[in-house]
Design an enzyme around this catalytic site. Structure first.
Site, mmCIF file in Angstrom:
data_model
loop_
_atom_site.group_PDB
_atom_site.id
_atom_site.type_symbol
_atom_site.label_atom_id
_atom_site.label_comp_id
_atom_site.label_asym_id
_atom_site.label_seq_id
_atom_site.Cartn_x
_atom_site.Cartn_y
_atom_site.Cartn_z
ATOM 1 N N HIS A 1 7.480 1.346 -11.181
ATOM 2 C CA HIS A 1 6.345 0.899 -10.374
ATOM 3 C C HIS A 1 5.041 1.267 -11.054
ATOM 4 C CE1 HIS A 1 7.569 4.925 -9.075
ATOM 5 N NE2 HIS A 1 6.301 5.162 -8.815
ATOM 6 N N MET A 2 4.016 0.491 -10.740
ATOM 7 C CA MET A 2 2.663 0.727 -11.226
ATOM 8 C C MET A 2 1.806 1.121 -10.032
ATOM 9 S SD MET A 2 0.183 -2.186 -12.837
ATOM 10 C CE MET A 2 0.886 -2.212 -14.475
ATOM 11 N N HIS A 3 1.063 2.212 -10.193
ATOM 12 C CA HIS A 3 0.079 2.597 -9.166
ATOM 13 C C HIS A 3 -1.251 1.945 -9.528
ATOM 14 C CE1 HIS A 3 2.392 6.149 -7.544
ATOM 15 N NE2 HIS A 3 2.928 6.107 -8.746
ATOM 16 N N VAL B 1 10.156 8.105 -7.383
ATOM 17 C CA VAL B 1 10.994 6.986 -6.934
ATOM 18 C C VAL B 1 11.499 6.265 -8.181
ATOM 19 C CG1 VAL B 1 11.097 4.840 -5.631
ATOM 20 C CG2 VAL B 1 9.707 6.743 -4.777
ATOM 21 N N ASN C 1 4.500 6.247 -14.024
ATOM 22 C CA ASN C 1 5.152 7.525 -14.315
ATOM 23 C C ASN C 1 6.593 7.280 -14.759
ATOM 24 O OD1 ASN C 1 2.869 9.001 -13.491
ATOM 25 N ND2 ASN C 1 3.516 8.926 -11.350
ATOM 26 N N ARG D 1 0.840 -1.196 0.000
ATOM 27 C CA ARG D 1 0.000 0.000 0.000
ATOM 28 C C ARG D 1 0.878 1.250 0.000
ATOM 29 N NH1 ARG D 1 -5.150 -1.535 -0.165
ATOM 30 N NH2 ARG D 1 -5.661 -3.468 0.932
ATOM 31 N N ASP D 2 0.433 2.238 -0.804
ATOM 32 C CA ASP D 2 1.165 3.506 -0.879
ATOM 33 C C ASP D 2 1.102 4.208 0.475
ATOM 34 O OD1 ASP D 2 2.060 5.455 -3.491
ATOM 35 O OD2 ASP D 2 1.695 6.452 -1.559
ATOM 36 N N ILE D 3 2.212 4.796 0.870
ATOM 37 C CA ILE D 3 2.302 5.452 2.180
ATOM 38 C C ILE D 3 1.490 6.751 2.214
ATOM 39 C CG2 ILE D 3 4.353 6.900 1.755
ATOM 40 C CD1 ILE D 3 5.443 5.824 4.448
HETATM 41 P P1 AMP Z 1 5.935 8.211 -8.329
HETATM 42 O O1 AMP Z 1 5.608 9.658 -8.166
HETATM 43 O O2 AMP Z 1 5.213 7.574 -9.481
HETATM 44 O O3 AMP Z 1 7.419 7.955 -8.347
HETATM 45 O O4 AMP Z 1 5.324 7.505 -7.053
HETATM 46 C C1 AMP Z 1 6.048 7.186 -5.914
HETATM 47 C C2 AMP Z 1 5.050 6.708 -4.884
HETATM 48 O O5 AMP Z 1 5.735 6.008 -3.872
HETATM 49 C C3 AMP Z 1 4.275 7.857 -4.216
HETATM 50 O O6 AMP Z 1 2.868 7.668 -4.414
HETATM 51 C C4 AMP Z 1 4.676 7.728 -2.754
HETATM 52 O O7 AMP Z 1 3.637 8.060 -1.863
HETATM 53 C C5 AMP Z 1 5.078 6.256 -2.661
HETATM 54 N N1 AMP Z 1 6.005 5.944 -1.584
HETATM 55 C C6 AMP Z 1 7.156 6.582 -1.285
HETATM 56 N N2 AMP Z 1 7.737 6.013 -0.212
HETATM 57 C C7 AMP Z 1 6.935 4.979 0.163
HETATM 58 C C8 AMP Z 1 6.996 3.992 1.210
HETATM 59 N N3 AMP Z 1 7.992 3.980 2.101
HETATM 60 N N4 AMP Z 1 6.000 3.087 1.297
HETATM 61 C C9 AMP Z 1 4.973 3.113 0.411
HETATM 62 N N5 AMP Z 1 4.868 4.014 -0.603
HETATM 63 C C10 AMP Z 1 5.830 4.933 -0.723
#
Ligand code: AMP
Length: 116
Positions: free
Chosen positions: A99-101, A95, A86, A28-30
């Site tokens: 990754h896929m949201h 990050v 992204n 799950r996204d933080i």
């Molecule tokens: P992006 O902008 O596509 O690179 O998305 C990065 C995502 O990673 C964001 O939605 C953040 O909220 C999520 N994120 C960053 N650190 C963590 C973490 N420690 N645990 C879960 N999600 C994270």
């Protein structure tokens, strides 16, 4: 330098992990932007989609089947959801580990606001 996602995959920092197999991990996204906001990542650290190769196709494909499974598990499959990947600065990537949201649980509206 390893990213936060590599540390999550390695179990070095905590996360709400929903799925882990030989190719991908999902958690799950933080900072959730919707009632369901799950991040699905290949276990191999591919910095951006621009760095993906044919060798990554099994993991990249698995991300979709894990997304559909987790969407069903969260009860959003029938209502619908959005998958976002992204890439780099203009794509809003923060990050640098592909990754896929998986987002859903409410009406998400159009994919992007129209310019202007
Ligand atoms: P992006 O902008 O596509 O690179 O998305 C990065 C995502 O990673 C964001 O939605 C953040 O909220 C999520 N994120 C960053 N650190 C963590 C973490 N420690 N645990 C879960 N999600 C994270």
């Amino acid at each position: 330098m390893s990213t936060v996602f590599e540390k999550i995959i390695a179990g070095e920092i905590p996360a709400d992990i929903l799925h882990h197999d030989d190719l991908v991990t999902a958690f799950r996204d933080i900072d959730p932007r919707a009632p369901t906001h799950i991040v699905i990542v290949p276990n191999r650290a591919i910095p951006t989609v621009n760095d993906a190769t044919a060798d990554d196709e099994p993991a990249l494909g698995r991300m979709f089947t894990v997304a559909r499974t987790l969407a069903a598990r969260d009860g959003i499959a029938e209502g619908g959801y959005r998958l976002i990947v992204n890439c780099n600065k203009d794509g809003g990537q923060e990050v640098f580990h592909v990754h896929m949201h998986l987002l859903g649980g409410r009406a998400l509206g159009p994919i992007l606001a129209r310019p202007g």
